[in-house]
Design an enzyme around this catalytic site. Structure first.
Site, PDB file in Angstrom:
ATOM      1  N   THR A 165      28.438  -4.077 -20.821  1.00 48.05           N
ATOM      2  CA  THR A 165      28.105  -5.434 -21.274  1.00 48.05           C
ATOM      3  C   THR A 165      26.608  -5.609 -21.050  1.00 48.05           C
ATOM      4  O   THR A 165      26.047  -4.993 -20.139  1.00 48.05           O
ATOM      5  CB  THR A 165      28.871  -6.493 -20.461  1.00 48.05           C
ATOM      6  OG1 THR A 165      28.524  -6.321 -19.081  1.00 48.05           O
ATOM      7  CG2 THR A 165      30.364  -6.351 -20.618  1.00 48.05           C
ATOM      8  N   LYS A 187      24.990 -30.511 -18.022  1.00 47.23           N
ATOM      9  CA  LYS A 187      25.851 -31.579 -17.520  1.00 47.23           C
ATOM     10  C   LYS A 187      24.986 -32.766 -17.141  1.00 47.23           C
ATOM     11  O   LYS A 187      24.302 -32.750 -16.122  1.00 47.23           O
ATOM     12  CB  LYS A 187      26.657 -31.093 -16.325  1.00 47.23           C
ATOM     13  CG  LYS A 187      27.744 -32.073 -15.962  1.00 47.23           C
ATOM     14  CD  LYS A 187      28.834 -31.437 -15.164  1.00 47.23           C
ATOM     15  CE  LYS A 187      30.065 -32.328 -15.237  1.00 47.23           C
ATOM     16  NZ  LYS A 187      31.093 -31.930 -14.319  1.00 47.23           N
ATOM     17  N   TRP A 207      28.950 -33.655 -20.928  1.00 49.61           N
ATOM     18  CA  TRP A 207      28.394 -32.377 -21.343  1.00 49.61           C
ATOM     19  C   TRP A 207      27.521 -32.550 -22.579  1.00 49.61           C
ATOM     20  O   TRP A 207      27.883 -33.267 -23.507  1.00 49.61           O
ATOM     21  CB  TRP A 207      29.499 -31.376 -21.687  1.00 49.61           C
ATOM     22  CG  TRP A 207      30.363 -30.997 -20.517  1.00 49.61           C
ATOM     23  CD1 TRP A 207      31.646 -31.415 -20.284  1.00 49.61           C
ATOM     24  CD2 TRP A 207      30.004 -30.146 -19.430  1.00 49.61           C
ATOM     25  NE1 TRP A 207      32.103 -30.850 -19.116  1.00 49.61           N
ATOM     26  CE2 TRP A 207      31.122 -30.076 -18.573  1.00 49.61           C
ATOM     27  CE3 TRP A 207      28.853 -29.436 -19.089  1.00 49.61           C
ATOM     28  CZ2 TRP A 207      31.128 -29.326 -17.408  1.00 49.61           C
ATOM     29  CZ3 TRP A 207      28.853 -28.692 -17.931  1.00 49.61           C
ATOM     30  CH2 TRP A 207      29.969 -28.641 -17.103  1.00 49.61           C
ATOM     31  N   GLU A 211      33.460  -6.815 -24.834  1.00 47.44           N
ATOM     32  CA  GLU A 211      34.837  -6.638 -24.362  1.00 47.44           C
ATOM     33  C   GLU A 211      35.867  -6.758 -25.479  1.00 47.44           C
ATOM     34  O   GLU A 211      37.024  -6.413 -25.298  1.00 47.44           O
ATOM     35  CB  GLU A 211      35.182  -7.717 -23.312  1.00 47.44           C
ATOM     36  CG  GLU A 211      34.510  -7.557 -21.979  1.00 47.44           C
ATOM     37  CD  GLU A 211      33.156  -8.246 -21.902  1.00 47.44           C
ATOM     38  OE1 GLU A 211      32.486  -8.385 -22.942  1.00 47.44           O
ATOM     39  OE2 GLU A 211      32.755  -8.636 -20.787  1.00 47.44           O
TER      40      GLU A 211
HETATM   41  P1  ADP Z   1      26.675 -10.258 -23.170  1.00 45.00           P
HETATM   42  O1  ADP Z   1      27.997 -10.930 -22.987  1.00 45.00           O
HETATM   43  O2  ADP Z   1      26.320  -9.443 -22.006  1.00 45.00           O
HETATM   44  O3  ADP Z   1      25.572 -11.156 -23.697  1.00 45.00           O
HETATM   45  P2  ADP Z   1      27.661  -9.403 -25.664  1.00 45.00           P
HETATM   46  O4  ADP Z   1      26.866  -8.712 -26.688  1.00 45.00           O
HETATM   47  O5  ADP Z   1      29.010  -8.934 -25.388  1.00 45.00           O
HETATM   48  O6  ADP Z   1      26.840  -9.277 -24.369  1.00 45.00           O
HETATM   49  O7  ADP Z   1      27.640 -10.938 -26.030  1.00 45.00           O
HETATM   50  C1  ADP Z   1      28.790 -11.727 -26.206  1.00 45.00           C
HETATM   51  C2  ADP Z   1      28.428 -13.173 -26.162  1.00 45.00           C
HETATM   52  O8  ADP Z   1      27.535 -13.514 -27.230  1.00 45.00           O
HETATM   53  C3  ADP Z   1      29.593 -14.102 -26.355  1.00 45.00           C
HETATM   54  O9  ADP Z   1      30.309 -14.267 -25.160  1.00 45.00           O
HETATM   55  C4  ADP Z   1      28.912 -15.381 -26.807  1.00 45.00           C
HETATM   56  O10 ADP Z   1      28.397 -16.128 -25.721  1.00 45.00           O
HETATM   57  C5  ADP Z   1      27.755 -14.871 -27.611  1.00 45.00           C
HETATM   58  N1  ADP Z   1      28.105 -14.946 -29.042  1.00 45.00           N
HETATM   59  C6  ADP Z   1      28.517 -13.944 -29.833  1.00 45.00           C
HETATM   60  N2  ADP Z   1      28.721 -14.381 -31.094  1.00 45.00           N
HETATM   61  C7  ADP Z   1      28.439 -15.696 -31.112  1.00 45.00           C
HETATM   62  C8  ADP Z   1      28.473 -16.736 -32.117  1.00 45.00           C
HETATM   63  N3  ADP Z   1      28.798 -16.498 -33.383  1.00 45.00           N
HETATM   64  N4  ADP Z   1      28.121 -17.993 -31.727  1.00 45.00           N
HETATM   65  C9  ADP Z   1      27.766 -18.256 -30.452  1.00 45.00           C
HETATM   66  N5  ADP Z   1      27.718 -17.329 -29.477  1.00 45.00           N
HETATM   67  C10 ADP Z   1      28.051 -16.070 -29.794  1.00 45.00           C
END
Ligand code: ADP
Length: 545
Positions: free
Chosen positions: A182, A445, A450, A335
């Site tokens: 990740t 917050k 929120w 994940e």
């Molecule tokens: P990391 O979690 O370490 O940043 P990832 O590449 O797995 O790496 O990123 C996943 C995260 O990216 C998601 O949990 C979300 O917060 C964000 N994300 C992915 N796609 C979108 C989307 N279309 N809109 C908003 N957030 C997104």
């Protein structure tokens, strides 16, 4: 009653064989460091991939051994995608944008045995070589220069191996094929391990008509890195359906991507919003009379574009649509393989106004088949799909990780009943459209209410003077937290806090939701995967992480 259907394992090897047999004449185009293009047919690709697998076996690779890659997007990286699992290994993509310390730590944590590295990335490799010892370092001569003698030459290795004599390593569909850490935006990175089964199921689902909609006539430009979340799985889909691939190599500057689109016009492209924003800005700037790039580019009309990894601003969707390019938004994470939801025009939206279509396209989309999705509040209560109630998204399915590499079960990440806690806060409406309001860590917050940083930044980015904007929470004695907006203006543009507040009020925000402060900055810091790195802004403006 016993099943009468064949118990044949789902396998990447089937996709590889299919690509070699059915689509031998298809092309893979890679942009080299000197910006020239190299072409391979799928037929050549198939033989090279089997040769790589044969060579790895000769090295004494055992089933389940990790082989790391430190590579840009190109044909040899694609050979690793299928060649390493074909020999029974697990391809572990190292993220070349991380710090050398982090990469070294990750390679050690994964116990990587071998490394395949681009020659142009050897200077980076040398910075973490002391942290983890690979048994063999195989160098891909991407630049064409001779490989230094202390390393194994990838091309010589392949030339020496016999692709015809190679036999696939016997395997089960649950055997691991690939691994990715990740990106650690919100904590220490953890290893996610994909299997034959999870990868094949994800590929089948993501390729469906309303999602990627892969067609044999497609030309796909994956700008999303193959070193993070498997370039969203597109390499597997392209092999399965026999679509032409155009890899950008190390050239990800908007001018370079636009140049590549002239040489090899894509019908489908994939990227994160930050890169797509700079792409459209470079293109629009070139339309002005007197621009040095005037007349240099055309955008490929009718191209579909899959954009995700971070919230896609409606303004970006509109900007591309003006040029006949439709952006599909997807949401997911390392994940989740990663495609979990995709925004697409459902039948119910047939009569919808254009504004409504844009509004929907700016949402994360609808869960794809095989993914169960629910939203739970802080008390663990499931929230109704009414488009209003918000909570954390939790998901479950056959291509969603159930644990991390060598990490004991963590209740922060998995619920007691076996769902993945995504850390994303969202609502879902009656049509199943997910609307992400924030990451749990990024929500603001204020006085017990929120405020969504994503909503604020998307609205600010719709202001004509703004190139990009990120909103963070800053501590506040009275309200506990208040929003601060970091704004990057387009070159030659001016706007004040008052202008932005007026703009936000016009866009339906309440007075108490308006940012307390606006900071004008040169650029929003990016994470290793090109997303806005709000932690850095918090460090700079809020004095905490
Ligand atoms: P990391 O979690 O370490 O940043 P990832 O590449 O797995 O790496 O990123 C996943 C995260 O990216 C998601 O949990 C979300 O917060 C964000 N994300 C992915 N796609 C979108 C989307 N279309 N809109 C908003 N957030 C997104």
């Amino acid at each position: 009653m016993q099943s009468t259907m064949m118990d044949v394992p789902l396998s990447l090897n089937h996709l590889l064989d299919r690509a070699g047999r059915l689509f031998a004449g298809n092309e893979i185009v890679s942009r080299l460091p000197d910006k020239t293009l190299r072409r391979h047919s799928f037929g050549e690709y198939y033989r090279r991939t089997r040769s790589l697998a044969a060579a790895l076996k000769k090295f004494g690779m055992n089933k389940g051994d990790r082989v790391a890659t430190l590579c840009w997007n190109h044909h040899a990286h694609l050979e690793c995608y299928f060649g390493i699992p074909a020999a029974g290994g697990v391809m572990h993509t190292l993220n070349l944008r991380l710090s050398p310390d982090e990469i070294g730590w990750i390679a050690g944590d994964a116990q990587d045995r071998f490394l395949v590295v681009d020659d142009v990335l050897l200077p980076l490799y040398k910075q973490f070589a002391g942290l983890h010892k690979f048994e063999k370092v195989i160098v891909f001569p991407f630049s064409g220069a001779p490989v230094p003698p202390e390393f194994v030459d990838y091309e010589a290795l392949i030339a020496d191996a016999d692709p015809d004599a190679f036999q696939y390593e016997p395997h089960d569909e649950n055997d691991p094929v690939a691994m990715c850490y990740t990106s650690g935006t919100t904590g220490r990175s953890k290893g996610v391990v994909y299997s034959h089964r999870s990868t094949v199921l994800h590929t089948l689902v993501a390729s469906l008509g309303d999602f990627w909609g892969l067609r044999g006539t497609d030309v796909v430009l994956p700008v999303t890195p193959m070193f993070h979340a498997n370039s969203w799985g597109m390499p597997y889909g392209a092999m399965m359906m026999g679509v032409k691939l155009v890899f950008p190599g190390p050239h990800l500057h908007p001018d370079d991507l636009l140049d590549l689109m002239q040489l090899e016009p894509p019908t489908l492209s994939l990227g994160v919003p930050t890169i797509w924003m700079s792409l459209i800005q470079a293109f629009d700037a070139a339309q002005a009379e007197g621009s040095p790039n005037h007349g240099r580019w055309k955008l490929p009309k009718g191209m579909r574009s899959l954009v995700g990894g971070a919230a896609v601003p409606e303004a970006l969707i509109r900007a591309f649509d003006r040029h006949g390019i439709w952006i599909m938004q997807g949401w997911g994470m390392t994940e989740t393989s990663p495609v979990c939801t995709i925004a697409y025009p459902r039948a119910e939206l047939r009569e919808a106004t254009q504004d409504e279509r844009y509004r929907r396209a700016a949402m994360a989309g609808v869960p794809v088949p095989l993914v169960d999705l629910r939203v739970r509040d802080d008390e663990g209560l499931e929230q109704p799909w009414d488009g209003k109630s918000v909570g954390e998204i939790q998901v479950r399915g056959p291509f969603i990780s159930g644990s991390y590499h060598q990490v004991p079960a963590d209740p922060e990440k998995f619920t007691a009943d076996g769902w993945l806690r995504t850390g994303d806060v969202a609502s879902v409406d009656g049509l199943g459209f997910v609307k992400i309001s924030d990451r749990t860590k990024d929500l603001i917050k204020s006085g017990g209410e929120w405020i969504s940083s994503v909503d604020l930044e998307n609205a600010i980015m719709a202001h004509p003077a703004v190139a990009e904007a990120a909103v963070i929470a800053i501590p506040d004695l009275k309200w506990s937290e208040r929003p601060l907006a970091c704004v990057v203006l387009k070159p030659g543009q001016a706007a004040t806090a008052q202008d932005f507040n007026a703009h936000l009020l016009q866009h339906g925000f309440a007075k108490w939701q308006l940012p307390d402060r606006y900071e004008f900055i040169d650029a929003v810091p990016r994470t290793s995967t090109g997303k806005f790195w709000k932690m850095k802004l918090r460090e700079r403006f809020a004095g905490h992480r």
